[in-house]
Design a protein around this motif. Structure first.
Motif, PDB file in Angstrom:
ATOM      1  N   PRO A  33       0.817  -1.229   0.000  1.00  0.00           N
ATOM      2  CA  PRO A  33       0.000   0.000   0.000  1.00  0.00           C
ATOM      3  C   PRO A  33       0.845   1.270   0.000  1.00  0.00           C
ATOM      4  N   GLN A  34       1.987   1.258   0.689  1.00  0.00           N
ATOM      5  CA  GLN A  34       2.851   2.431   0.703  1.00  0.00           C
ATOM      6  C   GLN A  34       3.441   2.695  -0.677  1.00  0.00           C
ATOM      7  N   MET A  35       3.842   1.652  -1.390  1.00  0.00           N
ATOM      8  CA  MET A  35       4.373   1.822  -2.743  1.00  0.00           C
ATOM      9  C   MET A  35       3.293   2.364  -3.680  1.00  0.00           C
ATOM     10  N   GLN A  40       0.913   7.023  -6.749  1.00  0.00           N
ATOM     11  CA  GLN A  40      -0.190   7.961  -6.977  1.00  0.00           C
ATOM     12  C   GLN A  40       0.266   9.400  -6.775  1.00  0.00           C
ATOM     13  N   GLU A  41       1.060   9.662  -5.730  1.00  0.00           N
ATOM     14  CA  GLU A  41       1.560  11.008  -5.491  1.00  0.00           C
ATOM     15  C   GLU A  41       2.454  11.483  -6.626  1.00  0.00           C
ATOM     16  N   LYS A  42       3.297  10.607  -7.133  1.00  0.00           N
ATOM     17  CA  LYS A  42       4.190  10.981  -8.227  1.00  0.00           C
ATOM     18  C   LYS A  42       3.382  11.317  -9.479  1.00  0.00           C
ATOM     19  N   ASN A  43       2.386  10.484  -9.809  1.00  0.00           N
ATOM     20  CA  ASN A  43       1.533  10.766 -10.963  1.00  0.00           C
ATOM     21  C   ASN A  43       0.765  12.064 -10.781  1.00  0.00           C
ATOM     22  N   ASN A  47       1.178  15.432 -13.259  1.00  0.00           N
ATOM     23  CA  ASN A  47       0.054  15.826 -14.105  1.00  0.00           C
ATOM     24  C   ASN A  47      -0.552  17.168 -13.748  1.00  0.00           C
ATOM     25  N   LEU A  48       0.051  17.925 -12.856  1.00  0.00           N
ATOM     26  CA  LEU A  48      -0.477  19.242 -12.510  1.00  0.00           C
ATOM     27  C   LEU A  48      -0.225  20.219 -13.649  1.00  0.00           C
ATOM     28  N   LYS A  49      -1.187  21.121 -13.871  1.00  0.00           N
ATOM     29  CA  LYS A  49      -1.103  22.070 -14.977  1.00  0.00           C
ATOM     30  C   LYS A  49      -1.113  23.496 -14.451  1.00  0.00           C
ATOM     31  N   ALA A  86       7.771  18.011  -5.158  1.00  0.00           N
ATOM     32  CA  ALA A  86       7.397  17.204  -3.993  1.00  0.00           C
ATOM     33  C   ALA A  86       6.696  18.020  -2.912  1.00  0.00           C
ATOM     34  N   ALA A  87       6.763  19.344  -2.993  1.00  0.00           N
ATOM     35  CA  ALA A  87       6.145  20.185  -1.972  1.00  0.00           C
ATOM     36  C   ALA A  87       4.642  20.308  -2.152  1.00  0.00           C
ATOM     37  N   VAL A  88       4.116  19.939  -3.314  1.00  0.00           N
ATOM     38  CA  VAL A  88       2.675  20.043  -3.547  1.00  0.00           C
ATOM     39  C   VAL A  88       1.989  18.896  -2.837  1.00  0.00           C
TER      40      VAL A  88
END
Length: 117
Positions: A33-35, A40-43, A47-49, A86-88
């Protein structure tokens, strides 16, 4: 004392099976679950615009003004600041503003396409 060691030595195959079951349990209950969460966090961060309202891990609220290779430029009330990706922490656009954010995004895209013509 010697009898304890002899008893433990006799049940070593059962002990190895128990250790294996515990490792498999830890893998499925904790490691996997941690992986998945990290993926999910990396994706999410990739994908932020531009124009997305976000909250940073420090609690700072702002809007993404620029997307760069190594981070984002966040526009806040005090100006523009550069942060690592990573701060988002999370997105606030749809969850907080709902349909207003979608209509605002449509207006921005229409305005930018009209300016480009």
């Amino acid at each position: 004392m010697l009898t304890l060691f002899l008893q433990a030595q006799g049940s070593s195959p059962m002990m190895l099976i128990m250790m294996g079951v515990m490792f498999v349990g830890f893998y499925f209950l904790m490691i996997r679950p941690q992986m998945r969460k990290q993926k999910q966090e990396k994706n999410f961060q990739e994908n932020l615009k531009v124009g997305t309202r976000v909250v940073l891990t420090s609690g700072l609220h702002g809007r993404i003004a620029q997307v760069q290779d190594d981070g984002f430029v966040i526009e806040t009330l005090s100006g523009k600041l550069k942060f690592e990706k990573a701060a988002v922490s999370r997105e606030m656009t749809e969850s907080r503003f709902g349909d207003k954010a979608k209509t605002a995004d449509k207006k921005e895209t229409v305005t930018t396409t009209e300016e480009n013509k």
